[in-house]
Design a protein around this motif. Structure first.
Motif, PDB file in Angstrom:
ATOM      1  N   PRO A 333      43.570 -43.783  33.539  1.00 41.13           N
ATOM      2  CA  PRO A 333      42.374 -44.430  34.088  1.00 41.13           C
ATOM      3  C   PRO A 333      41.528 -43.537  34.986  1.00 41.13           C
ATOM      4  O   PRO A 333      40.471 -43.976  35.462  1.00 41.13           O
ATOM      5  N   ALA A 334      41.963 -42.301  35.247  1.00 43.62           N
ATOM      6  CA  ALA A 334      41.193 -41.413  36.118  1.00 43.62           C
ATOM      7  C   ALA A 334      39.779 -41.243  35.573  1.00 43.62           C
ATOM      8  O   ALA A 334      39.579 -40.964  34.395  1.00 43.62           O
ATOM      9  N   VAL A 335      38.795 -41.408  36.451  1.00 42.70           N
ATOM     10  CA  VAL A 335      37.395 -41.436  36.032  1.00 42.70           C
ATOM     11  C   VAL A 335      36.781 -40.041  36.118  1.00 42.70           C
ATOM     12  O   VAL A 335      37.008 -39.298  37.079  1.00 42.70           O
ATOM     13  N   ILE A 336      35.991 -39.691  35.117  1.00 40.17           N
ATOM     14  CA  ILE A 336      35.263 -38.421  35.109  1.00 40.17           C
ATOM     15  C   ILE A 336      34.094 -38.513  36.086  1.00 40.17           C
ATOM     16  O   ILE A 336      33.343 -39.494  36.086  1.00 40.17           O
ATOM     17  N   GLU A 337      33.950 -37.493  36.923  1.00 40.81           N
ATOM     18  CA  GLU A 337      32.856 -37.413  37.877  1.00 40.81           C
ATOM     19  C   GLU A 337      32.104 -36.104  37.665  1.00 40.81           C
ATOM     20  O   GLU A 337      32.649 -35.153  37.092  1.00 40.81           O
ATOM     21  N   PRO A 338      30.851 -36.038  38.118  1.00 41.78           N
ATOM     22  CA  PRO A 338      30.135 -34.760  38.033  1.00 41.78           C
ATOM     23  C   PRO A 338      30.842 -33.681  38.845  1.00 41.78           C
ATOM     24  O   PRO A 338      31.517 -33.969  39.839  1.00 41.78           O
TER      25      PRO A 338
END
Length: 385
Positions: A333-338
């Motif tokens: 579930p780790a979210v991609i960030e800029p």
């Protein structure tokens, strides 16, 4: 050697850490991960193979407890001013000295975050911590706290990442002309690592991976060297490294005439990489990235030959691995960030036919589509000899 970053950069990192500690209601963090210490203060050593801990309080105090061999290491490479030394002697208990240090800092009875999930925290240290500190203060596992902060890179970090990327390309460009029948794997490795060093780069967090023939199906370094045959396959996984920041890549090079299985596997890997690129955007998850890779590979009928992960974050890492958090695997579930740096590897290993294929490169995430940090081509590399 000067600090890798300005003192203002380190101050900003400390501020971010203190904010997270307050959100978690922690009075102090006990850092055991060398990556955390390096990120926060510049402290650069392989001395984490012995006991050491960095104490960081919500009042922004930083104290390092280490061995005498690392005293000057910390003085020269870091911004840490308060350095304590535990004594090497028979029956020494550095955890007891850590407890005395914490008591002197007024931290008895407080909430302490601890980095347990790291190579700097051995099972023996964890047992000693439980024996000597559990009644002294509340110990709470916050192994991911600094790791999450490190995952998003600052502009100053990205500048080093770009230098590492240039070294990645230089290593491959130095090696490829040497790949031919009769070439020795050791000479290829020497050219790759030599190019990194010649560009003022560093040792990587783990060994470069090289394997030909049957060993081309391996995803880890192994000892022993081969000489390339008239028709062969050579798997390479390597990283350019600048001030501990990594940019990795992966290729399988064909020597002689490609087998039809090589062509088919490369097509599947190329499809998967394109699917990953479309998914590697803010708001999507690392699980989504894995699912995109898996769907593309499976659509080619190659599901039996893929792995259960297809990439991971990169940053400033120490031995024994350059892999960082988070990893692309099913349902993560780790979210991609800029401003994340993420290595994506499409690895297909067909043990039935003996054909290996890998295609990997590192990306910088942005507000939109990811930026590939390598200028290397993605076509199937073939050296006809």
């Amino acid at each position: 050697m000067s600090l890798a970053f300005s003192r203002a950069e380190y101050a900003a990192r400390l501020n971010r850490l203190v904010v997270r500690m307050a959100e978690e209601d922690l009075d102090a963090m006990l850092l055991f991960a060398q990556e955390s210490m390096y990120w926060l203060t510049g402290y650069d050593t392989f001395g984490f193979c012995f006991f050491q801990s960095m104490v960081v309080t919500r009042d922004r105090d930083i104290v390092l407890l280490t061995r005498s061999a690392d005293l000057r290491q910390a003085q020269i490479t870091s911004i840490v001013e308060d350095i304590r030394v535990w004594e090497d002697r028979d029956g020494a208990s550095p955890v007891l000295q850590l407890r005395d240090l914490l008591e002197g800092m007024g931290l008895k009875g407080t909430r302490l975050g601890v980095e347990y999930d790291t190579h700097g925290m051995t099972g023996r240290i964890a047992l000693d911590m439980a024996a000597h500190l559990s009644a002294f203060a509340g110990l709470h596992d916050h192994s991911r706290l600094v790791e999450r902060l490190r995952a998003v890179k600052s502009p100053a970090e990205i500048a080093l990442v770009r230098k590492a990327a240039a070294l990645t390309d230089a290593a491959y460009e130095a090696a490829l002309p040497l790949v031919e029948p009769g070439a020795r794997e050791g000479e290829i490795l020497a050219a790759m690592q030599g190019a990194v060093f010649a560009g003022d780069g560093d040792y990587p967090g783990n060994e470069f991976i090289i394997g030909s023939g049957r060993e081309a199906l391996l995803c880890r370094y192994q000892t022993g060297r081969r000489v390339l045959g008239e028709n062969d396959q050579l798997t390479l996984e390597w990283a350019g490294t600048a001030r501990r920041y990594h940019v990795a890549a992966m290729r399988t090079v064909i020597v002689g005439k490609p087998d039809p299985r090589h062509v088919a596997l490369h097509a599947a890997a190329r499809d998967a990489l394109e699917a990953v690129e479309e998914t590697l955007v803010p708001g999507r998850t690392f699980g989504d990235v894995f699912a995109a890779h898996a769907a593309a590979v499976d659509a080619r009928g190659e599901s039996a030959h893929r792995l259960n992960a297809c990439g991971y974050s990169l940053g400033a890492r120490f031995a024994p691995s350059w892999m960082d958090w988070p990893m692309a695997y099913r349902d993560n579930p780790a979210v991609i960030e800029p401003d994340m740096v993420i290595f994506m590897h499409m690895i297909l290993m067909d043990s039935d036919s003996g054909a290996a294929m890998s295609l990997g490169q590192t990306y910088l995430t942005t507000q939109g589509a990811p930026e590939c940090l390598s200028k290397l081509p993605l076509d199937l590399p073939v050296k006809a000899g």
